[in-house]
Enzyme design. Structure first.
Site, PDB file in Angstrom:
ATOM      1  N   ASP A  87      -6.833   1.180   0.777  1.00 29.23           N
ATOM      2  CA  ASP A  87      -6.895   1.539   2.199  1.00 29.23           C
ATOM      3  C   ASP A  87      -8.282   1.130   2.715  1.00 29.23           C
ATOM      4  O   ASP A  87      -9.036   0.443   2.022  1.00 29.23           O
ATOM      5  CB  ASP A  87      -6.612   3.038   2.400  1.00 29.23           C
ATOM      6  CG  ASP A  87      -7.785   3.907   1.977  1.00 29.23           C
ATOM      7  OD1 ASP A  87      -8.708   3.394   1.300  1.00 29.23           O
ATOM      8  OD2 ASP A  87      -7.804   5.093   2.333  1.00 29.23           O
ATOM      9  N   LYS A 113       0.836  -1.208   0.000  1.00 31.31           N
ATOM     10  CA  LYS A 113       0.000   0.000   0.000  1.00 31.31           C
ATOM     11  C   LYS A 113       0.876   1.265   0.000  1.00 31.31           C
ATOM     12  O   LYS A 113       0.663   2.173  -0.802  1.00 31.31           O
ATOM     13  CB  LYS A 113      -0.915  -0.019   1.235  1.00 31.31           C
ATOM     14  CG  LYS A 113      -1.878   1.143   1.281  1.00 31.31           C
ATOM     15  CD  LYS A 113      -2.800   1.060   2.485  1.00 31.31           C
ATOM     16  CE  LYS A 113      -2.709   2.331   3.281  1.00 31.31           C
ATOM     17  NZ  LYS A 113      -3.179   2.221   4.638  1.00 31.31           N
TER      18      LYS A 113
END
Ligand code: SF4
Length: 217
Positions: A146, A127
């Protein structure tokens, strides 16, 4: 619920994307940064913390620590104290020092710009690497998943998975590569404006006619 055909899903995705793009013309990364290094540090600090708080902390942080060497050489306790209000500060400080040492030792003092190399830095998972690649280097290597993207991908029926890596793959299959970075910003903006975790505003949501969870989320 019957499984949607691939063709329908692709068509519906395209329509939702167009609505979100029109609704959020200013969608972009809200972490303030002047270069890839600042983007990396801000992203590490953003775990379990709001973008607003990270921006406040980074303003003074980047005046005090101007390069990887400044972070790597910071005396024990000092960096921890400077980033305390972002939470999990001991772990974040350890990762920042470790990442900076590696950037100096292995990458000539510059943040690497490939997924493979970024993932070797302490504190950097997929991420974080996607945030840095997409926003600081303009490279669409993947899609940031997210908590908002995860929730909205499920509600929109773009993915049936709970694992962020699998959700990312489903979204990558639906979305043209040139739009990968923007897609996560659009979903994040929509997750904040209408499709909140606790109380989605389906009656007012501009994409409600295309959402299988409208009125049920
Ligand atoms: S209709 Fe409701 S559940 Fe679907 S995206 Fe909009 S706010 Fe979220």
């Amino acid at each position: 619920m019957a499984k949607e055909s691939k063709e329908n899903l692709a068509r519906r995705f395209g329509k939702v994307y167009a609505i979100l793009e029109k609704t959020y013309p200013d969608a972009k990364c809200r972490l303030e940064h002047g270069n890839p290094f600042e983007m990396l540090i801000a992203t590490i600090l953003s775990a379990q913390c709001t973008d607003e708080r990270v921006n406040i902390v980074c303003k003074s942080l980047f005046r005090k620590y101007r390069c990887p060497a400044d972070f790597a050489a910071s005396p024990p306790g000092q960096l921890e104290n400077d980033i305390r209000s972002t939470g999990f500060f001991n772990n974040k400080a350890k990762n920042i020092r470790g990442a900076c040492s590696k950037i100096i030792g292995e990458f000539g003092g510059k943040v690497p710009d490939t997924m493979e190399q970024l993932l070797t830095l302490p504190g950097v998972a997929r991420k974080t690497a996607n945030v840095v690649l997409g926003n600081a280097f303009g490279k669409n290597e993947g899609i940031v998943v997210d908590t908002h993207v995860l929730r909205l991908a499920g509600r929109f029926g773009f993915s049936r998975h709970a694992d962020p890596v699998k959700i990312e793959q489903d979204l990558m299959a639906l979305c043209p590569r040139k739009n990968w970075a923007l897609l996560s910003h659009l979903l994040i903006f929509h997750g904040r404006a209408y499709c909140t975790a606790r109380k989605p505003d389906c009656p007012e949501c501009p994409a409600s006619k295309l959402c299988p969870s409208a009125g049920k989320a």
